[in-house]
Each structure stands twice: as structure tokens, then as C-alpha cells.
Design an enzyme around this catalytic site. Structure first.
Site, PDB file in Angstrom:
ATOM      1  N   LYS A   1       0.855  -1.179   0.000  1.00  0.00           N
ATOM      2  CA  LYS A   1       0.000   0.000   0.000  1.00  0.00           C
ATOM      3  C   LYS A   1       0.898   1.239   0.000  1.00  0.00           C
ATOM      4  CE  LYS A   1      -3.960   1.907   2.589  1.00  0.00           C
ATOM      5  NZ  LYS A   1      -4.858   1.719   3.742  1.00  0.00           N
TER       6      LYS A   1
ATOM      7  N   SER B   1      -9.707   1.672   2.607  1.00  0.00           N
ATOM      8  CA  SER B   1      -8.838   2.473   1.799  1.00  0.00           C
ATOM      9  C   SER B   1      -7.792   1.684   1.014  1.00  0.00           C
ATOM     10  CB  SER B   1      -8.129   3.514   2.679  1.00  0.00           C
ATOM     11  OG  SER B   1      -7.271   2.883   3.607  1.00  0.00           O
TER      12      SER B   1
ATOM     13  N   SER C   1      -9.872  -0.637   6.706  1.00  0.00           N
ATOM     14  CA  SER C   1      -9.308  -0.464   5.363  1.00  0.00           C
ATOM     15  C   SER C   1      -8.733  -1.708   4.735  1.00  0.00           C
ATOM     16  CB  SER C   1      -8.237   0.622   5.387  1.00  0.00           C
ATOM     17  OG  SER C   1      -8.848   1.884   5.516  1.00  0.00           O
TER      18      SER C   1
END
Lengths: 455, 451
Positions: free
Chosen positions: A68, A143, A168
Site C-alpha cells: 500500500k 482504503s 481499510s
């Protein structure tokens, strides 16, 4: 192919890490329109792949791993999907990155996310918005949207490293039909993770299957002197699940989702009760958002165009210069959270919001502790809906966005581990089921996950 | 009535910074002792320096504070270019120590925090040096218990001495001491921010006390201090308290101070200046004034105690306070710049005590000790034949010669001017290279002149 099988083939020389890496990078480029990657770390990946072929010793030898975009890689652009960090190349590796590289992983790039983790749909990104792997008119969830989306679509062995503050990891897994583990807070070192909310952030893997999650979590977990909140304890060995509690208040969702979750739960063959968790379900969301935003508003203060990221010629007094840079490079959601977060900690409001939220958090933790005395695991749907269409998301108000986290904020606020698994599809879109365990009970979650996944 | 309260910021003398392992040396090339943590780069996390924490705890205990058994750090938010994260890691709700008392001044709180970087103004622009960023600071906040600048000065002087006894503060770094001063006389409360060094703190308070006689502050205000001009100046008036939006620094876990650590730190607290000066008067029978002078300076006190083991304490105290300090002042040197070995001092004063050298010789040797490196008094005295001469026949020779050369003084003495003899004695000392026993010289001179 599962990661374990793939790594065996790299070790035996049957497969080449360099070839796999080249193919994966080609695939990423081919899937460009899905907007899963912010940066492809091609030269680093090839270098690591060559190393893995020469000396295939590590537990992840040659395995493609994506990160990420809130995890620092030395010399590789790291932006948290925000304009303010465009062009920023960290001077150090996150501890997670060090551990992955030490075990032979091939870091292929940085995945798209909501800026700084601010969102549940991955539509708050300063890059192009990632699209759902099963229906490009729908969101990936967020996210960690790029991470889950690419995990679902890739044809190669791959594990994504995601991060969860309030859901997330679980949310995009649910929407994209993959599986993700959000570990106990402190199990994985946060050193080199760009903070959203320090007391809530957790790094965890996203994969196509539970064994891959287990393998990668085993590599990235462990005490780290650079992160003072990193735990000294290891996972509990007991993985037996005798009794499960189904959280009553989370069943108030679309009946189709409820049915799929119940069906999946019944597949376990394990006894379960319906339990009511009034404090957790009623108060987690507000407590979570107050704490997360209060912490985030201080974390974001450092971005002011002085030491890294976006900058301009300085021809204003410093506070005007800072404001100018921040005004131009922070998107609307970032500004909203800074304003709300700052408000909750100001004199006169601090007691009513920030401090109260901290107290509520303690009550939430106590309710979980009490419940885990009776149940090995808790269960609920991961998300109250299936992945919405972009056109639907556009109509939502900020508060409706925040409501999406109603299932996931509880375990995140308490810092307890939880796994999201695919429970089936509804309207051809995946539905997630989420199991939660007590602190360091990840092995129970893996155990239940292994039993439930479609092989 | 004047009321003064001070917030003192003291840089601890730890080897590394408070939340990272960078060196605390500030003299190095700008931005050379920095890392991702003290420059606040995204993703970096603080790790508490145990030494810094224990030193802060030691200060809190030495200043009689109640120790918070559970203490934690907070973020104090404000934007400023010298503050890398635009928040400072400090303590808010639960400082290490509270409610102490020191020199009859109430201590409100003592906490540990990080120093920001240093701004260096260059005409139209400004540079930032982060070498200072992350140096551990202890903030000591007093209640407004001082009635005038003099009391505050005495408090700070004593505090600095005791901090050096505690081995938590390096007196050499004048800039290691900063203070915010709160002073109210007849009007509203005035805060003078960021005054550096003991002298400026005193000057600022004296100036402000005078100023407020003419310009009575109507609103609470924050003022700055111009060290060059020696004046305070208005920065802003304050309608309300500053709001720093404190939240918990959750990257650093709660610290529980157990009894074991508490006792260990308590035991490590040495005798401080007050007790020391009392002991000097009782054990060494020094007068109160001398005892205080010695006790208020760690280096002097240590030197004195070592010397007093071997030499009469009266002689040790007198020579250290009077002669050593006088010579230092005369040569414009401070005790910190020179290295006086106790052994050398003992050698010198023992010879003096045993009347093997004259007062004059001892003084001369002392000057050499201050101005020369690796100076060895005993060897110097032997090499230069400076041992006191008490041999009557030799002294008589010098005396006879002196009488010849000082005819007028001798006449005057004969005519009843007792003081004139000193001149003749001086002549003898000169002829003997200051080695003649002065008592013997006097006796022989009187005998010779009266013949």
C-alpha cells in the site's frame, strides 16, 4: 497457485522469479485502466527477483508482493495517494519492507488507496480512482483499494500488504472478493508506515487464500525496537474454535447479505449464539472517528512544503507559505478531517469529544473482553452493502461514507484481530464475512478461514 | 506587589537525543546530527531514551515532587519552521513530577519534552539547523512565588548548581538554559518568552519590573527579550490562553514507574548544595560564607574535599576560595576552562602547611598552575630551589645586604616608623627569590638594626 507452492517451485528451480516478475509487471501495465498501482518499482523488483533466483533461501523467495502506498520504501516514490507527497522518495525502508526483502520477497510496487487512508471506497485518491475487478462501474472499497483489486485480478502468485485504521483491509476485501487479515494492534511493526491514526493503524496482508495470509503474516510480525507500541508477545497457539458469537446488531443489513453470512457461518458446523454488543455497535463509530481524526489532524501538520513533498519558492511569511501549500495540495476529504479532528481537541471541546471518545474506547475494549470469555470468535458481515456504483457513491454525504465502517470500526478501535472472507455473491458481487478474535488469537481466525474457503 | 513565576527549560546532558539515537552535540556542522525521526519524516516513530527519562525523574525527585506513577507523552500542536512535525512531543496531563518544593519555592510541575531545531536568521532569509531538534529538555515550572528578580536569580543559580550535582546538566552550555518568565506587578500578567542564559533572565526581570512601574499592563501580554538592547518588547496581547489542542502521543506507550526504579533513582541522588554547605560548616568547621561559596560550585566543592583530606581544611578553603579564584579572575579564566588536579593542589598546600615554602612562593606556583598545562608544582619548586630557607647564617647574609641597600628605610625604622621594616623585609625576599622564612628574616633584621 498458492504462495507456498510457488516459493517451493522457485526453490527447486522449476520457476524463475525474474520471469514471474517480468510477467507480473507486464500484467500490472495491462491492467493500467483499473488504476491499482500508483508506482511500479520495476528496477527494484527485478533486482530482488534476480537475487531470489540466485539464492532462493527465504520463506518468500521470489514472491511478488505489493505495498500500500503508505509504506515507505527507500528510494521509491511513496505518496499515500496524496498530491502533497508527489515525488517524495523516503530515505529509509519500513520495517515490514526490510522483513519482506530479508525473506526473499519481490516488491513490485505501491498500490492505490484513499489519501492517507481517509475513506471506505478508495474514491478519495489524488490518483485515478481504482475500479472494482468484477464490475468497473463499482468501487473497490477502501482504503486499501488498489491492494484488494489487484489481488483479485492477478493471475500470478501475489500477496498485497495493506493497512487498516478503521476497516481499510476488510472493506476492500469484502467488495473485491478476496481475503484479508487485520492483525492485533502492535503485532506488526508500524515503523515506516505513514501515520493515519497512530493508536489505530495496523499493517496486514491481503491475498487470494488464507494460507498466503498466514505465511506473510508470519514473516512481517514480531517485535521491533523502532516501534515502541510493537508487542513483545507472540500469537497464542490455541487455534480451536468451539463457540462463536454472532453479533445481533450487525444483522440489520440487506437480507441477502445476512443470508449469505448465515449460510457461510453454518458451513463451519460450529455452535453459535446470537449476542448483543450494545456499547460496541452503538458507540464505536463515533468514538473511532473522533480519535482517528484528532490523531490524523496532528499527523498531517508535518506536511507544509518545507522538508519533503510539494514545495514552492518561499516568498511569503512561513504561516502563509504553509497555508498556501496545504490549501493547494490537500484534497477536500483531508481538509474535512483536519478541521473536524482539530475541533475535537481544542480547549472547550476536548473534554466533550476527544477525552470522551477515549473513555468510550475503554468501554468498547471491556465489552469485547467480557464477550471473549464466552466465545472464541465473533462474527458479522464485513460490510453492510455490496460494492456500490460510482454513481451511487457520488450521491452519498460524508456521514453516509463514514457509516460504511459500522461493522469494521469495533474490532479496529479495540485493536483485535479480524479476518474477512468471501461468503458468496449477490448480484454477481462478492459479500464478505468477518470473524473477530481476542488479542493475539489470529490462529483461530486462520483455522476457521482455512475451513471455509472454496478450494 | 510583584509576583514572578518561571518556566525553566534545561537541556539534559544525555549522549543521544530523547526520541532517536542521534548525538546531542550541537557544535557540529549544521544538520549533521539528524535522522528521519528528529526531522519528523513521514513513517518515522519516536523511541524514548531511557537515560533522558531517568534524568528527568531524578530532577523531579531532587526537587521534592510527587511522582506520577503512570506518566505519558502528548502532542502539543503549533506550526513553526523549527518544529519538524509541527507538533512537539511533551507531557501534559500526567507530567513526571508535580507539587514539589525547592528553596521554599513551590514547583508546579516537571516534565520531559523535545527541543525544536534552531532558526538562524540571515538578513532576508532564514536557515534551520535540526541538530538541536530532539535534544531532551526538562521543563521546570514554578508557582509565582518570587517577589523580585533577585530571588529568581538566586533560585536559578542554586538550581543550576544542583543540576550539575545531579549530573543531568552541562553547565558549560550557557544556551542549555532557557526560560519563559511570568511577571505581574500592579497590572495584568506579562509573559516574557524564550530568554536564554542566567544573566539575561535576571536582566529581563529587572527591566520588566521597572518598566511596569511606568507602563501598567492592562491586558495580559506576551513580550520578547532583546538581549543586545537589554529591553523587552511587545509581541502580542492575550485575550485567552494559548490552545495547543493536546492529544496523547500514542506512538509512545504509557510509562509505569515502579518502586524499584523509583528507589534506584532516589539512591542515585547525591548530596546537593544545601546539605553540602551545612556539612562543610559542621565537618570542616568552615565559616558559613566559605562553606556556601564552595558548595555552590561542584568543581570547587569536589576540589576542596579532595584537598581537605590531606591538608588542613582551613588552609584548603582559604587557598581555593581566595587565591585560586582571585587568580582565575585576574587571568580572566573560568574554572571550567582549566584543569586543576587535586594532587597538584595537595602537593602545593602541603608544602605551605609544613612551612616549606613561603606564602609568596605558593602564590607564584598557583599562577603557574592556572596558566600552564600539566604543571607540576613539586617539581617546579624543587627545580627552582624555592624551598623556604630558615638557615640563620644564610638569612643573615641577605639581611646585611638588604640593610645596606635600604638605608633610608632602616633610618626611618630606627626613628620609630615600624612600618618601614616591611620595606627591608621585602628587599630580603627579593634577594632570596622569595624563599627566606619571613619570620626568621624579621627576627634577624631587628637584631641587626638594633645592634
Amino acid at each position: 497457485m498458492k504462495a507456498v507452492e510457488y516459493v517451493e517451485k522457485i526453490k527447486s528451480g522449476e520457476l524463475s522469479a525474474v520471469e514471474t516478475t517480468k510477467a507480473v509487471i507486464k500484467e500490472i501495465k495491462k491492467l493500467n485502466d483499473y488504476n491499482y498501482f500508483n508506482t511500479i518499482s520495476e528496477s527494484l523488483a527485478l533486482e530482488l527477483a534476480e537475487r531470489a533466483d540466485k539464492n532462493p533461501k527465504g520463506r518468500l523467495a521470489g514472491l511478488p508482493v505489493s505495498l500500500k502506498d503508505d509504506l515507505c520504501i527507500k528510494g521509491v516514490e511513496t505518496t499515500c495517494s496524496s498530491n502533497i507527497l508527489k515525488g517524495y522518495k523516503p530515505t529509509f525502508n519500513a520495517s515490514v519492507v526490510e522483513k519482506l526483502i530479508n525473506e526473499g520477497a519481490v516488491i513490485i510496487g505501491k498500490t492505490n488507496q484513499d489519501t492517507f487512508g481517509f475513506g471506505s471506497f478508495n474514491v478519495n485518491t489524488d490518483y485515478k480512482i481504482p475500479k472494482n475487478p468484477l464490475d468497473t462501474t463499482r468501487v473497490t472499497g477502501g482504503s486499501s483499494g488498489g491492494a484488494a483489486g489487484f489481488t483479485a485480478l492477478t493471475k500470478f502468485p501475489h500477496v498485497a500488504i495493506g493497512e487498516s485504521t478503521g476497516g481499510s483491509i476488510a472493506a476492500p476485501c469484502s467488495f473485491c472478493g478476496v481475503t484479508g487479515m487485520t492483525p492485533t494492534y502492535g503485532l506488526v511493526s508500524r515503523y515506516g508506515l505513514i501515520d493515519y491514526a497512530n493508536s489505530l493503524d495496523k499493517i496486514g496482508p491481503i491475498a487470494k487464500n488464507v494460507e498466503d495470509l498466514e505465511l506473510v503474516l508470519d514473516v512481517i510480525k514480531g517485535n521491533d525496537k523502532k516501534d515502541s507500541t510493537s508487542l513483545n508477545e507472540d500469537l497464542k497457539n490455541d487455534n480451536k474454535v468451539k463457540k462463536i458469537g454472532l453479533i445481533k446488531e450487525t444483522l440489520n443489513v440487506d437480507p441477502k447479505i445476512k443470508d449469505l453470512v448465515l449460510k457461510k457461518l453454518n458451513e463451519t458446523g460450529i455452535k453459535y449464539d446470537i449476542v448483543s454488543l450494545p456499547t460496541i455497535t452503538k458507540s464505536s463509530l463515533s468514538s473511532y472517528y473522533i480519535i482517528a481524526m484528532a490523531e490524523a489532524s496532528t499527523n498531517l501538520a508535518k506536511y507544509c512544503g518545507m522538508r519533503y513533498g510539494q514545495e514552492e519558492k518561499v516568498n511569503l511569511p512561513f504561516n502563509e507559505y504553509f497555508s498556501n501549500i496545504r490549501t493547494k495540495n490537500f484534497n477536500k476529504e483531508i481538509k474535512r478531517r483536519i478541521i473536524l479532528g482539530t475541533f475535537t481537541r481544542m480547549a472547550g471541546y476536548r473534554d466533550a469529544f476527544y477525552l470522551k471518545a477515549m473513555k468510550v474506547r475503554t468501554l468498547v475494549i471491556e465489552e469485547y473482553k467480557k464477550t471473549f470469555k464466552k466465545y472464541d470468535l465473533l462474527v458479522s458481515p464485513t460490510m453492510p452493502i455490496i460494492a456500490p456504483k460510482f454513481s451511487e457513491v457520488n450521491k452519498l454525504k460524508p456521514k453516509d461514507h463514514y457509516m460504511m465502517d459500522i461493522m469494521t470500526v469495533g474490532p479496529n478501535l479495540a485493536g483485535i484481530p479480524h479476518i474477512s472472507l468471501n461468503a458468496g455473491t449477490y448480484n454477481k458481487m462478492p459479500v464478505g464475512i468477518m470473524f473477530m478474535g481476542d488479542y493475539l488469537n489470529e490462529k483461530k481466525l486462520f483455522n476457521i478461514g482455512n475451513g471455509l474457503q472454496d478450494n | 506587589m510583584t509576583k514572578i513565576g518561571i518556566e525553566v527549560h534545561v537541556q539534559l546532558n544525555t549522549k543521544s537525543k530523547v526520541f532517536c539515537s542521534c548525538s546531542t552535540k550541537q557544535s557540529d556542522e549544521p544538520n549533521s546530527n539528524v535522522c528521519e525521526i528528529c526531522c519528523g519524516f513521514p513513517g518515522s516513530k519516536p523511541v524514548l531514551n531511557k537515560e533522558a527519562f531517568e534524568k528527568a525523574l531524578k530532577i523531579a525527585l531532587a526537587l521534592g515532587c510527587r511522582i506520577n506513577k503512570e506518566t505519558f507523552f502528548s502532542r502539543k500542536s503549533y506550526f513553526y519552521p523549527d518544529l519538524p512535525k509541527n507538533f512537539q512531543i511533551t507531557q501534559y496531563e500526567s507530567p513526571i513530577g508535580e507539587n514539589g518544593k525547592y528553596m521554599s519555592i513551590r514547583i508546579r510541575r516537571i516534565h520531559l519534552e523535545e527541543d525544536p531545531g534552531a532558526l538562524i536568521h540571515k538578513g532576508s532569509y532564514c536557515l534551520v539547523d535540526y541538530n538541536r531538534s530532539g535534544i531532551p529538555l526538562v521543563e521546570i515550572v514554578t508557582e509565582p512565588d518570587f517577589k523580585n528578580a533577585k530571588e529568581a536569580r538566586e533560585f536559578l543559580r542554586k538550581l543550576i548548581t544542583d543540576l550539575s550535582y545531579l549530573d543531568v546538566y552541562d553547565k558549560k552550555s550557557e544556551f542549555g538554559l532557557k526560560a519563559d518568565l511570568n511577571i505581574s506587578t500592579t497590572g495584568a500578567k506579562v509573559e516574557i518568552k524564550n530568554v536564554t542564559g542566567l544573566k539575561d533572565i535576571e536582566d529581563a526581570l529587572v527591566y520588566e519590573e521597572e518598566r511596569q512601574k511606568d507602563e501598567i499592563p492592562r491586558k495580559n501580554e506576551t513580550r520578547g527579550w532583546n538581549s543586545e538592547k537589554g529591553i523587552t518588547f511587545l509581541q502580542r496581547t492575550k485575550e485567552s490562553e494559548d490552545d495547543y489542542g493536546y492529544i496523547t502521543e500514542t506512538d509512545l506507550p504509557l510509562i509505569e514507574i515502579g518502586n524499584k526504579l523509583l528507589n534506584q533513582i532516589k539512591e542515585s541522588i547525591p548530596e546537593l548544595s544545601e546539605e553540602k554547605s551545612e556539612r562543610f560548616t559542621s565537618d570542616y568547621k568552615l565559616n558559613e560564607k566559605d562553606a556556601k561559596v564552595l558548595a555552590n560550585n561542584k568543581k570547587l566543592a569536589e576540589l576542596f574535599e579532595k584537598v581537605a583530606e590531606k591538608v588542613n581544611p582551613d588552609i584548603a578553603a582559604k587557598w581555593i576560595i581566595r587565591d585560586l579564584m582571585n587568580q582565575l579572575n585576574y587571568h580572566k579564566k573560568s574554572l571550567n576552562e582549566i584543569e586543576i588536579k587535586a594532587e597538584s593542589m595537595i602537593d602545593l598546600l602541603k608544602l605551605f602547611e609544613e612551612k616549606k615554602i613561603t606564602d609568596n612562593t605558593a602564590k607564584q606556583v598557583m599562577i603557574n598552575m592556572i596558566t600552564k598545562k600539566n604543571f607540576m608544582p613539586k617539581k617546579y619548586i624543587e627545580d627552582n630551589n624555592l624551598i623556604m630557607k630558615s638557615d640563620d647564617s644564610q638569612i643573615e647574609k641577605w639581611c646585611k645586604e638588604a640593610i645596606k641597600e635600604t638605608k633610608k628605610a632602616v633610618e626611618d625604622y630606627k626613628n620609630g616608623n615600624e612600618k618601614s621594616l616591611n620595606f627591608v623585609v621585602g628587599k630580603v625576599m627579593q634577594l632570596s627569590n622569595k624563599t627566606a622564612n619571613p619570620d626568621a628574616v624579621r627576627k634577624i633584621l631587628v637584631k641587626l638594626i638594633r645592634k
